[in-house]
Design an enzyme around this catalytic site. Structure first.
Site, PDB file in Angstrom:
ATOM      1  CG  ASP A 243      -2.303   0.655   0.870  1.00  0.00           C
ATOM      2  OD1 ASP A 243      -2.292   1.852   0.486  1.00  0.00           O
ATOM      3  OD2 ASP A 243      -3.345  -0.011   0.969  1.00  0.00           O
ATOM      4  CG  ASN A 304     -19.526  19.451 -13.621  1.00  0.00           C
ATOM      5  OD1 ASN A 304     -19.673  20.404 -14.388  1.00  0.00           O
ATOM      6  ND2 ASN A 304     -20.520  18.922 -12.934  1.00  0.00           N
ATOM      7  CG  ASN A 354     -22.689   4.098 -10.810  1.00  0.00           C
ATOM      8  OD1 ASN A 354     -23.908   4.388 -10.833  1.00  0.00           O
ATOM      9  ND2 ASN A 354     -22.014   3.980  -9.691  1.00  0.00           N
ATOM     10  CE1 TYR A 360     -13.523   2.462  -8.966  1.00  0.00           C
ATOM     11  CE2 TYR A 360     -15.751   1.820  -9.619  1.00  0.00           C
ATOM     12  CZ  TYR A 360     -14.617   1.622  -8.848  1.00  0.00           C
ATOM     13  OH  TYR A 360     -14.580   0.572  -7.959  1.00  0.00           O
ATOM     14  CB  THR A 395     -15.347  -0.874   1.850  1.00  0.00           C
ATOM     15  OG1 THR A 395     -15.639  -0.051   0.716  1.00  0.00           O
ATOM     16  CG2 THR A 395     -15.377  -2.326   1.457  1.00  0.00           C
TER      17      THR A 395
HETATM   18  P1  NAD Z   1     -10.576   1.384  -0.148  1.00  0.00           P
HETATM   19  O1  NAD Z   1     -10.532   2.796  -0.584  1.00  0.00           O
HETATM   20  O2  NAD Z   1     -11.198   1.080   1.186  1.00  0.00           O
HETATM   21  O3  NAD Z   1      -9.104   0.747  -0.158  1.00  0.00           O
HETATM   22  C1  NAD Z   1      -8.250   0.888  -1.274  1.00  0.00           C
HETATM   23  C2  NAD Z   1      -6.810   0.725  -0.821  1.00  0.00           C
HETATM   24  O4  NAD Z   1      -5.969   0.932  -1.968  1.00  0.00           O
HETATM   25  C3  NAD Z   1      -6.396   1.757   0.236  1.00  0.00           C
HETATM   26  O5  NAD Z   1      -5.733   1.131   1.296  1.00  0.00           O
HETATM   27  C4  NAD Z   1      -5.476   2.690  -0.538  1.00  0.00           C
HETATM   28  O6  NAD Z   1      -4.483   3.287   0.276  1.00  0.00           O
HETATM   29  C5  NAD Z   1      -4.885   1.747  -1.574  1.00  0.00           C
HETATM   30  N1  NAD Z   1      -4.336   2.488  -2.708  1.00  0.00           N
HETATM   31  C6  NAD Z   1      -4.908   3.506  -3.377  1.00  0.00           C
HETATM   32  N2  NAD Z   1      -4.055   3.993  -4.306  1.00  0.00           N
HETATM   33  C7  NAD Z   1      -2.919   3.253  -4.224  1.00  0.00           C
HETATM   34  C8  NAD Z   1      -1.672   3.279  -4.904  1.00  0.00           C
HETATM   35  N3  NAD Z   1      -1.435   4.175  -5.875  1.00  0.00           N
HETATM   36  N4  NAD Z   1      -0.722   2.382  -4.561  1.00  0.00           N
HETATM   37  C9  NAD Z   1      -0.956   1.463  -3.584  1.00  0.00           C
HETATM   38  N5  NAD Z   1      -2.111   1.413  -2.896  1.00  0.00           N
HETATM   39  C10 NAD Z   1      -3.086   2.293  -3.206  1.00  0.00           C
HETATM   40  O7  NAD Z   1     -11.321   0.575  -1.306  1.00  0.00           O
HETATM   41  P2  NAD Z   1     -12.128  -0.800  -1.269  1.00  0.00           P
HETATM   42  O8  NAD Z   1     -13.573  -0.487  -1.159  1.00  0.00           O
HETATM   43  O9  NAD Z   1     -11.524  -1.746  -0.332  1.00  0.00           O
HETATM   44  O10 NAD Z   1     -11.890  -1.276  -2.774  1.00  0.00           O
HETATM   45  C11 NAD Z   1     -10.851  -2.162  -3.154  1.00  0.00           C
HETATM   46  C12 NAD Z   1     -10.966  -2.448  -4.643  1.00  0.00           C
HETATM   47  O11 NAD Z   1     -12.270  -2.967  -4.941  1.00  0.00           O
HETATM   48  C13 NAD Z   1     -10.787  -1.222  -5.526  1.00  0.00           C
HETATM   49  O12 NAD Z   1     -10.096  -1.583  -6.706  1.00  0.00           O
HETATM   50  C14 NAD Z   1     -12.213  -0.828  -5.850  1.00  0.00           C
HETATM   51  O13 NAD Z   1     -12.304  -0.105  -7.046  1.00  0.00           O
HETATM   52  C15 NAD Z   1     -12.874  -2.184  -5.961  1.00  0.00           C
HETATM   53  N6  NAD Z   1     -14.334  -2.136  -5.759  1.00  0.00           N
HETATM   54  C16 NAD Z   1     -14.880  -1.782  -4.564  1.00  0.00           C
HETATM   55  C17 NAD Z   1     -16.260  -1.759  -4.436  1.00  0.00           C
HETATM   56  C18 NAD Z   1     -16.950  -1.425  -3.146  1.00  0.00           C
HETATM   57  O14 NAD Z   1     -18.180  -1.471  -3.093  1.00  0.00           O
HETATM   58  N7  NAD Z   1     -16.241  -1.111  -2.076  1.00  0.00           N
HETATM   59  C19 NAD Z   1     -17.074  -2.072  -5.527  1.00  0.00           C
HETATM   60  C20 NAD Z   1     -16.472  -2.404  -6.730  1.00  0.00           C
HETATM   61  C21 NAD Z   1     -15.106  -2.439  -6.834  1.00  0.00           C
END
Ligand code: NAD
Length: 454
Positions: A243, A304, A354, A360, A395
Site C-alpha cells: 500500500d 465537470n 454508473n 472509474y 467498505t
Molecule cells: P478502499 O478505498 O477502502 O481501499 C483501497 C486501498 O488501496 C487503500 O488502502 C489505498 O491506500 C490503496 N491504494 C490507493 N491507491 C494506491 C496506490 N497508488 N498504490 C498502492 N495502494 C493504493 O477501497 P475498497 O472499497 O476496499 O476497494 C478495493 C478495490 O475494490 C478497488 O479496486 C475498488 O475499485 C474495488 N471495488 C470496490 C467496491 C466497493 O463497493 N467497495 C465495488 C467495486 C469495486
C-alpha cells in the site's frame, strides 16, 4: 458489518413488524466458518436423460466430499442444494424433464441453499438447436437466481473444450458455488476449460489450497484488500501486503495480522512491478499469486471532469496493473514465473456503467478487457488471469456514498443487501487456488446479482 436494516428485519419485534408490513427482508447470509458443513443439507442431483453419465460423475464427487446425495426428489427432504446437470442436452425441448422435476425441491430448498447448473458453453461450431439450449441455460439460471429467497443462490458452471463434469476445475467451481464462500455470488456463470492443463487436486487440500504459495495483494491496508490478505493467509499463503506510505499504519496492521510482510509502494511507480517481484523473491523465495486490488474513485459528471480526477483514476486503477503485468509477463517468458495467478479487481460499474463514474467505469471495464488479453499471454506459461467485479460492498469507499443512494444501491440486488469485503476475498482466493486452473480470462461478479447490467 451487516447493515442496520438487515439486522432489524431479522430480529425480535422489528422482524415481526417487517413481516406484517410486507417489507423486503434481506436474509442473514451464511458465511464460511472453518469446520462447518459444506452445504446446509442434503444435495439433490437431477439431469435430463442424455446427461445421466455426467450427473453420476457429479453425484460421485459430492459423495466423495461426504455429502448426502440423492438422484430423485422425495417430496419431504429439505434440500441444502440442488445440482442440475444439462451437459449433454441436445435441444431446448429435451431440457423439460430435468427442469420440471425441480418445483417441489425448490419449494423445500433450505435458507442459504444453493442451486448449481452444470452445462456446456456454447461454441462457434454448434448446430443452431444445440446453441439454443446451451445459451438457454444462461437465461434460465439468471432468472432462477432472481426467484430464490432466504439467502439461497443459483450459479452455473459451463464446461468448455470437452472438459468433463468432474474435471478438477469443475469440481473446484462446484465446491465454491455450493459453499458459504460464495454467499454474495448470485446469478453468475463460470466457464471451465480443459485446455489450460490438468491439476489433480489433493483430496485434503480444500482447507489450505495455497499452502506454500507466495501472494502479493495491493491496497492491503484496509477494506477489501485487507480481507483478501487475510483470506489468502487463511488458505495457507504467505502474503506480501502492498500500500502507499501514507497508509503505513493500516498496512502494518494487515501485515502483522497475516504474519506476512509489508511493502510500502505506490503502484503507479514506474518500477512497481520490479519492486514487487524483488520483494517476493528475496523475502519469500518466489511469487505465485498477484492480486491487483488497489483502486480509487474520483467521481464527477463528465461535464465537470478535470484532468486530475480523470488521470489519477486511470493511473491507479488500470495503468498500474498493466505496467506491473508487463514485468510479470516478461519474467514468465524468461521461464521464471510458471503457473502465476493474477486476479484483478474490476467493478459492476465497469460492466453496467454508473452516473458520475465515467473515469472509474472506463478503468474497470479496462480491467475486464486486459484480463481476457493477459489470460491468453499467461496460458503459455501455465498461468491464469481473472477479474472479480464487486457490486455494492460495505467498505470505507462506499461509506462516502450519500445515504439515500447508498440505501438504494444496497437493496437493488437479488439478495437485497450489500456484500462484505470477505465475500470478494473468497472469490479472489478461489480464483487464485490451484483447482481453478481451468478458469481463465473471466470476470466473476460478486454482487448479490445486482440488478444493473448483465
Ligand atoms: P478502499 O478505498 O477502502 O481501499 C483501497 C486501498 O488501496 C487503500 O488502502 C489505498 O491506500 C490503496 N491504494 C490507493 N491507491 C494506491 C496506490 N497508488 N498504490 C498502492 N495502494 C493504493 O477501497 P475498497 O472499497 O476496499 O476497494 C478495493 C478495490 O475494490 C478497488 O479496486 C475498488 O475499485 C474495488 N471495488 C470496490 C467496491 C466497493 O463497493 N467497495 C465495488 C467495486 C469495486
Amino acid at each position: 458489518m451487516t447493515d442496520t436494516y438487515t439486522k432489524a428485519v431479522n430480529t425480535g419485534m422489528t422482524k415481526t413488524l417487517a413481516k406484517k408490513l410486507g417489507l423486503p427482508r434481506p436474509a442473514l447470509l451464511r458465511r464460511h466458518q472453518p469446520g462447518a458443513p459444506l452445504t446446509v443439507g442434503p444435495v439433490l442431483v437431477v439431469s435430463d436423460a442424455a446427461s445421466q453419465e455426467s450427473a453420476a460423475a457429479v453425484a460421485a464427487t459430492l459423495d466423495g466430499w461426504g455429502l448426502t446425495v440423492a438422484r430423485q426428489d422425495d417430496d419431504a427432504t429439505r434440500w441444502g442444494a440442488v445440482v442440475v446437470v444439462l451437459t449433454d442436452v441436445a435441444r431446448p425441448a429435451d431440457a423439460s424433464t430435468a427442469v420440471l422435476s425441480l418445483p417441489g425441491a425448490l419449494k423445500r430448498l433450505a435458507p442459504n441453499g444453493r442451486v448449481v447448473t452444470v452445462s456446456r458453453a456454447a461454441a462457434p461450431g454448434d448446430a443452431p438447436e444445440l446453441a439454443a439450449v446451451r445459451q438457454g441455460v444462461d437465461g434460465f439460471l439468471r432468472s432462477l437466481a432472481k426467484e430464490l429467497r432466504a439467502g439461497a443462490t443459483a450459479n452455473g458452471i459451463q464446461l468448455a473444450d470437452d472438459a468433463a463434469a468432474d474435471h478438477p476445475s469443475a469440481r473446484a467451481a462446484l465446491r465454491f458455488f455450493l459453499s458459504a464462500k460464495s454467499a454474495y455470488v448470485d446469478g453468475q456463470l463460470l466457464t471451465v476449460s480443459a485446455a489450460n492443463g490438468w491439476f489433480l487436486y489433493p483430496a485434503d487440500a480444500w482447507d489450505r489450497p495455497l499452502e506454500g504459495k507466495v501472494a502479493v495483494v495491493t491496497g492491503a491496508a484496509r477494506g477489501i484488500g485487507a480481507a483478501i490478505a487475510k483470506t489468502l493467509a487463511r488458505d495457507g499463503a504467505t502474503v506480501v501486503c502492498v500500500d502507499v506510505p501514507a497508509a503505513g499504519e493500516g498496512l502494518a496492521r494487515t501485515a502483522n495480522a497475516v504474519r506476512g510482510t509489508a511493502l510500502q509502494l505506490d503502484v503507479t511507480a514506474p518500477d512497481a512491478g520490479e519492486k514487487i517481484l524483488a520483494h517476493a523473491r528475496t523475502r519469500h523465495g518466489g511469487l505465485d499469486v498477484v492480486v491487483h486490488n488497489a483502486g480509487i474513485t474520483r467521481d464527477k459528471l463528465l461535464a465537470n471532469m478535470d484532468a486530475a480526477r480523470w488521470d489519477s483514476v486511470v493511473a491507479v486503477n488500470v495503468e498500474a496493473q498493466l505496467r506491473i503485468n508487463e514485468t510479470l509477463l516478461a519474467a514468465a517468458a524468461a521461464g521464471d514465473l510458471d503457473g502465476l495467478r493474477i486476479v484483478s479487481l474490476a467493478s459492476t460499474s465497469g460492466i453496467a456503467g454508473n452516473r458520475g463514474q465515467t473515469n472509474y467505469a472506463f478503468t474497470k471495464a479496462g480491467v475486464v478487457g486486459h484480463t481476457a488479453a493477459t489470460a491468453t499471454l499467461l496460458a503459455a506459461h501455465g498461468g491464469t488471469a481473472n477479474a472479480v467485479a464487486p457490486g455494492f460492498i460495505e467498505t470505507e469507499m462506499t461509506q462516502h456514498i450519500p445515504f439515500a443512494t447508498r440505501q438504494v444501491a444496497r437493496r437493488l440486488s437479488s439478495l437485497l443487501q450489500g456484500g462484505e469485503p470477505v465475500d470478494v476475498a473468497e472469490a479472489v482466493a478461489f480464483l487464485a487456488s490451484p483447482g481453478a486452473v481451468g478458469i481463465t480470462g473471466q470476470t466473476l461478479r460478486v454482487c448479490g446479482q445486482n440488478l444493473v447490467g448483465r
